[in-house]
Structure formats: structure tokens, C-alpha cells
Motif scaffolding. Structure first.
Motif, PDB file in Angstrom:
ATOM      1  N   ALA A 213      -2.056  -0.537  -6.102  1.00 30.13           N
ATOM      2  CA  ALA A 213      -0.924  -0.074  -6.909  1.00 30.13           C
ATOM      3  C   ALA A 213      -0.992   1.439  -7.099  1.00 30.13           C
ATOM      4  CB  ALA A 213      -0.907  -0.782  -8.259  1.00 30.13           C
ATOM      5  N   TYR A 214      -2.199   1.966  -7.353  1.00 30.49           N
ATOM      6  CA  TYR A 214      -2.355   3.424  -7.449  1.00 30.49           C
ATOM      7  C   TYR A 214      -1.927   4.085  -6.142  1.00 30.49           C
ATOM      8  CZ  TYR A 214      -5.091   3.053 -11.782  1.00 30.49           C
ATOM      9  OH  TYR A 214      -5.500   2.823 -13.071  1.00 30.49           O
ATOM     10  N   GLY A 215      -2.344   3.490  -5.039  1.00 28.48           N
ATOM     11  CA  GLY A 215      -1.999   4.058  -3.743  1.00 28.48           C
ATOM     12  C   GLY A 215      -0.504   4.060  -3.476  1.00 28.48           C
ATOM     13  N   GLN A 216       0.164   2.978  -3.825  1.00 25.36           N
ATOM     14  CA  GLN A 216       1.612   2.912  -3.613  1.00 25.36           C
ATOM     15  C   GLN A 216       2.355   3.851  -4.556  1.00 25.36           C
ATOM     16  OE1 GLN A 216       3.338   1.560  -1.235  1.00 25.36           O
ATOM     17  NE2 GLN A 216       1.612   0.538  -0.254  1.00 25.36           N
ATOM     18  N   ALA A 217       1.861   3.997  -5.776  1.00 29.30           N
ATOM     19  CA  ALA A 217       2.473   4.956  -6.707  1.00 29.30           C
ATOM     20  C   ALA A 217       2.358   6.373  -6.148  1.00 29.30           C
ATOM     21  CB  ALA A 217       1.788   4.865  -8.068  1.00 29.30           C
ATOM     22  N   LYS A 218       1.187   6.693  -5.603  1.00 27.00           N
ATOM     23  CA  LYS A 218       1.001   7.993  -4.956  1.00 27.00           C
ATOM     24  C   LYS A 218       1.975   8.174  -3.806  1.00 27.00           C
ATOM     25  CE  LYS A 218      -1.036   9.811  -1.036  1.00 27.00           C
ATOM     26  NZ  LYS A 218      -2.435  10.208  -0.915  1.00 27.00           N
ATOM     27  N   ARG A 219       2.114   7.134  -2.970  1.00 29.24           N
ATOM     28  CA  ARG A 219       3.012   7.218  -1.810  1.00 29.24           C
ATOM     29  C   ARG A 219       4.456   7.440  -2.253  1.00 29.24           C
ATOM     30  NH1 ARG A 219       6.640   4.255   0.633  1.00 29.24           N
ATOM     31  NH2 ARG A 219       6.315   2.529  -0.829  1.00 29.24           N
ATOM     32  N   ARG A 238      11.888  -2.027  -3.938  1.00 30.78           N
ATOM     33  CA  ARG A 238      11.228  -2.769  -2.864  1.00 30.78           C
ATOM     34  C   ARG A 238       9.721  -2.807  -3.075  1.00 30.78           C
ATOM     35  NH1 ARG A 238       8.145  -2.369   1.191  1.00 30.78           N
ATOM     36  NH2 ARG A 238       7.815  -0.137   0.841  1.00 30.78           N
ATOM     37  N   THR A 239       9.149  -1.661  -3.473  1.00 33.91           N
ATOM     38  CA  THR A 239       7.701  -1.559  -3.606  1.00 33.91           C
ATOM     39  C   THR A 239       7.174  -2.392  -4.764  1.00 33.91           C
ATOM     40  OG1 THR A 239       7.724   0.657  -2.632  1.00 33.91           O
ATOM     41  CG2 THR A 239       5.773   0.052  -3.894  1.00 33.91           C
ATOM     42  N   ILE A 240       7.885  -2.384  -5.898  1.00 31.65           N
ATOM     43  CA  ILE A 240       7.383  -3.168  -7.025  1.00 31.65           C
ATOM     44  C   ILE A 240       7.488  -4.672  -6.731  1.00 31.65           C
ATOM     45  CG2 ILE A 240       9.544  -3.311  -8.370  1.00 31.65           C
ATOM     46  CD1 ILE A 240       7.809  -2.851 -10.881  1.00 31.65           C
ATOM     47  N   GLY A 241       8.518  -5.050  -5.956  1.00 37.21           N
ATOM     48  CA  GLY A 241       8.625  -6.451  -5.560  1.00 37.21           C
ATOM     49  C   GLY A 241       7.495  -6.862  -4.638  1.00 37.21           C
ATOM     50  N   ALA A 242       7.177  -5.996  -3.674  1.00 42.78           N
ATOM     51  CA  ALA A 242       6.069  -6.282  -2.767  1.00 42.78           C
ATOM     52  C   ALA A 242       4.749  -6.328  -3.528  1.00 42.78           C
ATOM     53  CB  ALA A 242       6.021  -5.227  -1.665  1.00 42.78           C
ATOM     54  N   SER A 243       4.593  -5.451  -4.504  1.00 44.99           N
ATOM     55  CA  SER A 243       3.374  -5.440  -5.303  1.00 44.99           C
ATOM     56  C   SER A 243       3.241  -6.721  -6.118  1.00 44.99           C
ATOM     57  CB  SER A 243       3.363  -4.233  -6.249  1.00 44.99           C
ATOM     58  OG  SER A 243       3.377  -3.021  -5.527  1.00 44.99           O
ATOM     59  N   PHE A 244       4.359  -7.187  -6.666  1.00 42.55           N
ATOM     60  CA  PHE A 244       4.349  -8.404  -7.486  1.00 42.55           C
ATOM     61  C   PHE A 244       3.882  -9.608  -6.676  1.00 42.55           C
ATOM     62  CE2 PHE A 244       6.340 -12.102  -9.532  1.00 42.55           C
ATOM     63  CZ  PHE A 244       5.922 -11.920 -10.848  1.00 42.55           C
ATOM     64  N   ASP A 245       4.183  -9.617  -5.387  1.00 41.18           N
ATOM     65  CA  ASP A 245       3.781 -10.727  -4.526  1.00 41.18           C
ATOM     66  C   ASP A 245       2.325 -10.645  -4.081  1.00 41.18           C
ATOM     67  OD1 ASP A 245       6.227 -12.017  -4.577  1.00 41.18           O
ATOM     68  OD2 ASP A 245       6.991 -10.980  -2.804  1.00 41.18           O
ATOM     69  N   GLY A 246       1.669  -9.520  -4.323  1.00 39.28           N
ATOM     70  CA  GLY A 246       0.285  -9.336  -3.876  1.00 39.28           C
ATOM     71  C   GLY A 246      -0.719  -9.941  -4.847  1.00 39.28           C
ATOM     72  N   ASP A 247      -1.908 -10.234  -4.335  1.00 35.38           N
ATOM     73  CA  ASP A 247      -2.963 -10.839  -5.151  1.00 35.38           C
ATOM     74  C   ASP A 247      -3.376  -9.941  -6.309  1.00 35.38           C
ATOM     75  OD1 ASP A 247      -3.003 -13.069  -3.523  1.00 35.38           O
ATOM     76  OD2 ASP A 247      -4.681 -12.361  -2.293  1.00 35.38           O
ATOM     77  N   GLU A 248      -3.386  -8.643  -6.066  1.00 36.60           N
ATOM     78  CA  GLU A 248      -3.805  -7.696  -7.096  1.00 36.60           C
ATOM     79  C   GLU A 248      -2.946  -7.843  -8.348  1.00 36.60           C
ATOM     80  OE1 GLU A 248      -5.352  -3.415  -6.160  1.00 36.60           O
ATOM     81  OE2 GLU A 248      -3.217  -3.255  -6.620  1.00 36.60           O
ATOM     82  N   ALA A 249      -1.631  -7.887  -8.177  1.00 34.03           N
ATOM     83  CA  ALA A 249      -0.723  -7.997  -9.318  1.00 34.03           C
ATOM     84  C   ALA A 249      -0.714  -9.410  -9.890  1.00 34.03           C
ATOM     85  CB  ALA A 249       0.691  -7.594  -8.908  1.00 34.03           C
TER      86      ALA A 249
END
Length: 265
Positions: A213-219, A238-249
Motif C-alpha cells: 500500500a505504501y508503494g502504491q501510494a508512492k506510485r 482503480r488502485t484502492i479497489g485492487a488493494s482491497f482485493d489483496g491479502d494485505e488489505a
């Protein structure tokens, strides 16, 4: 033969160490190509979640090796080609979804300023000095200095730095926004150690948290100039949706919801 740059990876942390201390880590052709290769490898590895840029010796980076330029380069086209090689590494770091911290002790000048600016968080020494100094030898900014400096400090301050023979103090660099913080101890060696230690602490903080998430925020922030406002909103969505689907989130959202439910019970 001494490597001009060292790349090590341990526990998700990649460390890029400039290693021409006798030349104040100034770039010649050898370092330029090694830099481009090492940065590409660091950002291309699946096991890397944070990156540190640091340097051997008393200074972070003096930019281009002027003595080497005078001895080995016969035309401006040689300088242009070399800058293009170094720029590949700068783009690798600024565009990758991996947060980058710089540990910059001593002096940072010329193209070294561009290397500093390709980090997302910069730690400098309390005795550090930072400046442009290109015009001192009749040259113009390169290695992303004109592209990134005004975004970091504002146009007027950027102009002050490139139009004057000036090195900012560590306190000024922090106040201007070139560095996030300055640390230090008694003596140059102890200060350099403190800078590296603090930079590693920051990188470890990223790795211990939601580093993707830090990396995507930087990007999102780094690549914003390539998109219109509306396009940026779409990319955020798009990015927050992809993040929500990830294991980290998923783990963190579930933990947050469970804790909230417990407090409300």
C-alpha cells in the motif's frame, strides 16, 4: 576490482550503495551503467518491498565526475548519452511501486541532487550541504534536477538554488523540503552511521507495515504529472479497489472491523 555500486537484498530490503568514495561517488561511465542495472534489478525483484540508497565515504554524491568528463569525453553527445543511462535508473526508482529512502551524508551536489530527489524520503546528516553548482563549470541541470526540484521545493526556491553558487545547510534543506529530517552525532563518521541507521529504520517501518500500500501510494503521487485530474481520480479508484482485493488489505480490514465491533459491544 571494486564494484562502483553494491546491491544487497535481505528480508525484503534492497540496498543500493554508491561505491566511488575517493571521487565523492561522482558518476563516470562505469558507475552509470552499474546504477542502471542495479536499480532495474532492485525494482524488478518480487521479494523487494523497500529500497535504501546510500553511499560509501564522506559524501553522498557529487554528481558527474568532471575530471573523467574532461579526460574521456570529446563531445556533448557523450554527456547526453551518459545522462540517458543514469536516467534509466532514476525512472526505475521513481516509477516503481516501491518506497525509496535515501541516506545522504556529507555533500550532495550537481547530479547527486537528482539522485537524492529520486528517493521518496531523504535522511541527511546534520552537517550535510546540498546544492546545484552546475553553472560553476558552465553546465545545466540534468539527472531529473529540473524535472523534480521545483516539485519538491517550489519554483522560486528551485530558481534560487540553480541560479546561485549556494549550498544549503542541513537545516535549510529540511525546511525547504529537500530532506525529511537531519540526524547526526559527533564527527563525520558517526553522523554517516546515524544517517544510515535512521534510513534503515524508516525502510523497516515500511516493511513491517502494509508495504504494498505504501508503494502504491508512492506510485500514485510520483506518476501524477502524466495524468489529468480526472484520470488521476480514476487511477486512485482503480488502485484502492485492487488493494482491497489483496491479502494485505483483507487481513488488515478484517482486523480493524473486528476491533471496532469489539469496542462497540
Amino acid at each position: 576490482m571494486t564494484e562502483p555500486i553494491r546491491l544487497t537484498v535481505e528480508g525484503g530490503l534492497a540496498r543500493l550503495t554508491l561505491n566511488r568514495p575517493r571521487r565523492l561517488n561522482a558518476f563516470n561511465a562505469e558507475l552509470a551503467h552499474a546504477w542502471a542495472d542495479a536499480t532495474a534489478e532492485a525494482v524488478g525483484r518480487e521479494d523487494v518491498g523497500a529500497i535504501i540508497i546510500d553511499a560509501e565515504g564522506p559524501s553522498f554524491c557529487a554528481g558527474g565526475d568532471v575530471l573523467d568528463m574532461a579526460q574521456t569525453m570529446s563531445a556533448g553527445s557523450d554527456i547526453t548519452a551518459l545522462a540517458g543511462v543514469i536516467n534509466r535508473g532514476i525512472r526505475s526508482l521513481t516509477e516503481a511501486p516501491i518506497p525509496v529512502v535515501a541516506a545522504a551524508q556529507g555533500t550532495t551536489a550537481g547530479g547527486g541532487l537528482g539522485i537524492l530527489l529520486c528517493s521518496d524520503y531523504a535522511v541527511i546528516g546534520a552537517d550535510s550541504r546540498i546544492g546545484s553548482l552546475y553553472a560553476n563549470i558552465g553546465l545545466t541541470p540534468d539527472l531529473s534536477v529540473s524535472a523534480q526540484l521545483s516539485h519538491a521545493v517550489g519554483e522560486r526556491r528551485a530558481l534560487q538554488l540553480v541560479l546561485q553558487d549556494r549550498l544549503l545547510s542541513a537545516a535549510e534543506a529540511v525546511e525547504w523540503g529537500l530532506a525529511a529530517e537531519a540526524v547526526g552525532a559527533d564527527g563525520a563518521e558517526a553522523t554517516a552511521d546515524a544517517v544510515r541507521a535512521r534510513a534503515e529504520e524508516i525502510a523497516r517501518f515500511w516493511l513491517a507495515g502494509a508495504h504494498r500500500a505504501y508503494g502504491q501510494a508512492k506510485r500514485l503521487i510520483r506518476t501524477r504529472p502524466a495524468r489529468s485530474f480526472v484520470e488521476q481520480l480514476d487511477e486512485e479508484a482503480r488502485t484502492i479497489g485492487a488493494s482491497f482485493d489483496g491479502d494485505e488489505a483483507k487481513k488488515r480490514v478484517q482486523a480493524f472491523a473486528a476491533a471496532s465491533a469489539k469496542r462497540g459491544a
